[in-house]
Design an enzyme around this catalytic site. Structure first.
Site, PDB file in Angstrom:
ATOM      1  N   CYS A 105      23.734  12.234  45.608  1.00  0.00           N
ATOM      2  CA  CYS A 105      23.258  11.480  46.777  1.00  0.00           C
ATOM      3  C   CYS A 105      22.831  10.057  46.412  1.00  0.00           C
ATOM      4  O   CYS A 105      22.654   9.220  47.307  1.00  0.00           O
ATOM      5  CB  CYS A 105      22.038  12.157  47.400  1.00  0.00           C
ATOM      6  N   HIS A 123      17.790  13.876  52.173  1.00  0.00           N
ATOM      7  CA  HIS A 123      19.088  14.453  52.542  1.00  0.00           C
ATOM      8  C   HIS A 123      18.935  15.961  52.628  1.00  0.00           C
ATOM      9  O   HIS A 123      18.515  16.604  51.661  1.00  0.00           O
ATOM     10  CB  HIS A 123      20.141  14.102  51.489  1.00  0.00           C
ATOM     11  N   GLU A 146      10.141  14.565  74.799  1.00  0.00           N
ATOM     12  CA  GLU A 146       8.903  13.996  74.266  1.00  0.00           C
ATOM     13  C   GLU A 146       8.974  13.659  72.778  1.00  0.00           C
ATOM     14  O   GLU A 146       8.473  12.626  72.337  1.00  0.00           O
ATOM     15  CB  GLU A 146       7.749  14.971  74.531  1.00  0.00           C
TER      16      GLU A 146
END
Length: 243
Positions: A105, A123, A146
């Protein structure tokens, strides 16, 4: 009689290893290495990461360092000594744990840090994230819920309003995670108001100004993703039409 130069070599090596360990070993619970371990366990317990998948990194702005979870270690078992440390300016590792690989990543985290000036990047392989990439086409959209108020506007101060529409781009998955970097960069630049990018059949990347804001955004988005799936199942549009 032992060779003096050997003693100096061993002494130097021990000192070097000790210096590297000092980057990740701390009694402070708020230290990035400790937080990464804590949050990886939290994400594991929430079902957002399994096995060795997923990842997280935290930026130390004061020292311009990046702390990164390793690849190949079960997320609930990560310890501070497993953490990689990178010099943010030159993108060189200054601490690489033995027998471990950096997270795949990493290039994507760096993209979020560079483009959004993020303080942390997460991630996950959340099932809700994966399912939503199968239900939506180019973008995930939801409005008038909301929990949207937990997400920042990014392009201006403050958070989204209840009646605003949250839009998260979806990019296509690749065989290797690092191959996602260019399309993730494109998505971040194309959608300047996004604080996340979904990867089809894979998961999601979420970032924030600090690690705690990134955590809040990730939790709020996952809630909205799960809700959107249920709304679709019940035939309820995720974007409320203006009356």
């Amino acid at each position: 009689m032992p060779c003096e130069c050997c003693h100096k070599e061993i002494e130097s090596k021990s000192k070097s290893e000790s210096d590297e360990d000092q980057l990740v070993i701390s009694g402070n619970a708020e230290h990035p290495a400790n937080l990464i371990c804590e949050l990886c366990r939290n994400f594991y317990e929430n079902g957002w990461v399994t096995g060795t998948g997923g990842g997280i990194s935290i930026r130390d702005r004061e020292r311009e360092l990046l702390y990164l979870a390793p690849s190949g270690v079960q997320k609930e078992r990560i310890i501070p000594k497993n953490i990689f440390v990178m010099d943010f300016k030159n993108k060189a590792y200054i601490r690489k744990p033995e027998n471990l690989k950096p997270s795949a990543c990493t290039p994507l985290f760096i993209a979020a840090y560079g483009i959004r000036n993020a303080g942390a990047c997460i991630h996950t392989h959340s099932q809700s994230a994966v399912l939503c990439t199968l239900l939506f086409d180019k973008v995930f959209e939801i409005s008038s819920i909301e929990q949207i108020k937990a997400i920042p506007k990014v392009t201006e101060p403050g958070n989204l309003w209840y009646s605003d529409k949250l839009v998260i781009p979806i990019i296509e998955n690749t065989e290797k995670e690092e191959q996602l970097e260019s399309t993730l960069r494109e998505a971040i630049e194309k959608y300047p108001g996004t604080t996340a990018v979904l990867v089809r059949r894979h998961g999601i990347y979420v970032w924030g100004e600090t690690v705690w804001k990134a955590k809040v955004y990730n939790e709020a988005i996952d809630y909205l993703l799960e809700l959107a799936i249920k709304m679709r199942q019940l035939g309820i549009p995720t974007v409320k039409q203006l009356e």
